[in-house]
Design an enzyme around this catalytic site. Sequence first.
Site, PDB file in Angstrom:
ATOM      1  N   CYS A  73       1.748   1.238  12.424  1.00 29.68           N
ATOM      2  CA  CYS A  73       3.040   1.775  12.022  1.00 29.68           C
ATOM      3  C   CYS A  73       3.526   2.791  13.049  1.00 29.68           C
ATOM      4  O   CYS A  73       4.676   3.173  13.043  1.00 29.68           O
ATOM      5  CB  CYS A  73       2.928   2.414  10.646  1.00 29.68           C
ATOM      6  SG  CYS A  73       1.975   1.440   9.503  1.00 29.68           S
ATOM      7  N   HIS A 132      -2.072  -7.649   2.489  1.00 30.87           N
ATOM      8  CA  HIS A 132      -2.019  -8.195   3.860  1.00 30.87           C
ATOM      9  C   HIS A 132      -3.129  -7.664   4.761  1.00 30.87           C
ATOM     10  O   HIS A 132      -3.304  -8.145   5.885  1.00 30.87           O
ATOM     11  CB  HIS A 132      -0.633  -7.999   4.489  1.00 30.87           C
ATOM     12  CG  HIS A 132      -0.294  -6.619   4.941  1.00 30.87           C
ATOM     13  ND1 HIS A 132      -0.359  -6.255   6.263  1.00 30.87           N
ATOM     14  CD2 HIS A 132       0.129  -5.530   4.269  1.00 30.87           C
ATOM     15  CE1 HIS A 132       0.006  -4.987   6.373  1.00 30.87           C
ATOM     16  NE2 HIS A 132       0.319  -4.529   5.177  1.00 30.87           N
ATOM     17  N   GLY A 191       0.826  -1.207   0.000  1.00 33.02           N
ATOM     18  CA  GLY A 191       0.000   0.000   0.000  1.00 33.02           C
ATOM     19  C   GLY A 191       0.858   1.255   0.000  1.00 33.02           C
ATOM     20  O   GLY A 191       0.528   2.245  -0.664  1.00 33.02           O
ATOM     21  N   THR A 214      10.598  -7.649 -11.618  1.00 35.87           N
ATOM     22  CA  THR A 214      10.017  -8.979 -11.884  1.00 35.87           C
ATOM     23  C   THR A 214       8.814  -9.209 -10.972  1.00 35.87           C
ATOM     24  O   THR A 214       8.904  -9.006  -9.764  1.00 35.87           O
ATOM     25  CB  THR A 214      11.094 -10.065 -11.652  1.00 35.87           C
ATOM     26  OG1 THR A 214      12.193  -9.768 -12.512  1.00 35.87           O
ATOM     27  CG2 THR A 214      10.571 -11.459 -11.938  1.00 35.87           C
ATOM     28  N   ASN A 253      -7.377   4.127   9.311  1.00 36.66           N
ATOM     29  CA  ASN A 253      -6.785   2.956   9.951  1.00 36.66           C
ATOM     30  C   ASN A 253      -6.816   3.001  11.474  1.00 36.66           C
ATOM     31  O   ASN A 253      -6.665   1.987  12.123  1.00 36.66           O
ATOM     32  CB  ASN A 253      -5.346   2.768   9.466  1.00 36.66           C
ATOM     33  CG  ASN A 253      -4.545   4.032   9.512  1.00 36.66           C
ATOM     34  OD1 ASN A 253      -4.905   5.010   8.857  1.00 36.66           O
ATOM     35  ND2 ASN A 253      -3.475   4.044  10.280  1.00 36.66           N
TER      36      ASN A 253
HETATM   37  N1  PLP Z   1      -2.620   3.161   4.106  1.00 37.43           N
HETATM   38  C1  PLP Z   1      -3.342   2.788   5.177  1.00 37.43           C
HETATM   39  C2  PLP Z   1      -4.660   3.427   5.437  1.00 37.43           C
HETATM   40  C3  PLP Z   1      -2.842   1.800   6.042  1.00 37.43           C
HETATM   41  O1  PLP Z   1      -3.556   1.437   7.097  1.00 37.43           O
HETATM   42  C4  PLP Z   1      -1.588   1.218   5.755  1.00 37.43           C
HETATM   43  C5  PLP Z   1      -0.996   0.242   6.677  1.00 37.43           C
HETATM   44  O2  PLP Z   1      -1.281   0.189   7.862  1.00 37.43           O
HETATM   45  C6  PLP Z   1      -0.892   1.634   4.605  1.00 37.43           C
HETATM   46  C7  PLP Z   1      -1.442   2.613   3.797  1.00 37.43           C
HETATM   47  C8  PLP Z   1       0.413   1.026   4.230  1.00 37.43           C
HETATM   48  O3  PLP Z   1       0.194  -0.258   3.677  1.00 37.43           O
HETATM   49  P1  PLP Z   1       1.392  -1.319   3.574  1.00 37.43           P
HETATM   50  O4  PLP Z   1       1.587  -1.860   4.946  1.00 37.43           O
HETATM   51  O5  PLP Z   1       0.899  -2.354   2.628  1.00 37.43           O
HETATM   52  O6  PLP Z   1       2.559  -0.601   3.057  1.00 37.43           O
END
Ligand code: PLP
Length: 368
Positions: free
Chosen positions: A318, A195, A72, A231, A145
């Site tokens: 995160c 994921h 993402g 790839t 999130n």
């Molecule tokens: N955007 C949102 C709203 C998310 O909750 C997250 C991950 O927690 C991401 C982007 C980033 O995704 P990724 O973990 O696949 O890099």
Amino acid sequence: MKRLIYADNAATTKMSQAACEAMVRFQLENFANASQPYSFARNAKKALKESRQIIAGCIGANPDEIYFTSCGTESDNWVIKGVNCSTIITSPIEHHAILKPCAEVEKQGRKILYIPVNATGIVDTIALKQMVKQDSLVSVMMANNEIGTVQSINELAFIAHENGSLFHTDAVQAVGHIHINVEELGIDLLSASAHKFNGPKGIGFLYIKDGVKLNPLISGGAQELSNRAGTENVAAIVAMAIALQENIDNIDINSQWLLSLEQELLELLDNSGVSYVRNGDVRHIPGCISLSFAGFSGESILHRLDFQGICISTGSACDSKDTKISHVLKAIGLEESLAKGTIRISLGHTNTIEDVRIIAEALIKIVK
Ligand code: PLP
């Protein structure tokens, strides 16, 4: 041994059994580079094509509008850094995968504007109407999130288009969890990550509406129509498609189940007499429950639940090492003592009523 209760599905999900098995099988049996011309590579090429079709079908897109990425974060970076607009209008509650690239392009001279949000995390459409000018990019996440709030995407996309601008949504928390049709919602660009919907880590996709121009973020080989070099991770792409289709096939039943688990949890808390505030909006991702306990530390609640085998989060996954009040809670104007005592319980469809009762019981004991 302590039973593990996993309630941090907004951070990541357990892989679907079928997706995991397909991934291992593919890795062992069809490991060819999909770009090679010999017949052994045919299966990989075919699998890429079929996976693209499945994923496109799940969001109402055409297969050639789906571009595979590594996650993402990459999809979001690609949009913010690859778009040709001089102004980007976003919200202050976006994930850092949007906010950080925005800060980077701002240093290079791009204008970045932030649309205010209300106390439930809904962006102010009147403010957006005043901000948006011809040739801007409006980027607003579909679902938050931390607090789970789901935005009125069609309304936001309409405002963007009405003013000659593009509309992107970071739908990482939404894909596979709520119904999405990019065509009906008027989305030009959409980011997703496997994921978060029971697929593998390290794979995602970006939907780019036919005709929308985006400069490549990663250049090199001719993969993904020369728009995203590297790839292809065919095994992960196959697994992503299987996981997404499985989630879409069960989306209504899973949503109902998650809403019933939410209700059970909140009823148990209410009946215990503990005092809390639930953050977010009535329109939210099923199972995403942000709770604030005034005068408590979210960190310490997390560790005490962890001691009992329960995994939750204090905010964005995160951000979990960071004890600062999250930018999302600040933006919705949550009072400091509540913000510091905020936890996020994010249930998944495999959670049970028993899981929820154990979580509630443990939480009540800590707070009481
Ligand atoms: N955007 C949102 C709203 C998310 O909750 C997250 C991950 O927690 C991401 C982007 C980033 O995704 P990724 O973990 O696949 O890099």
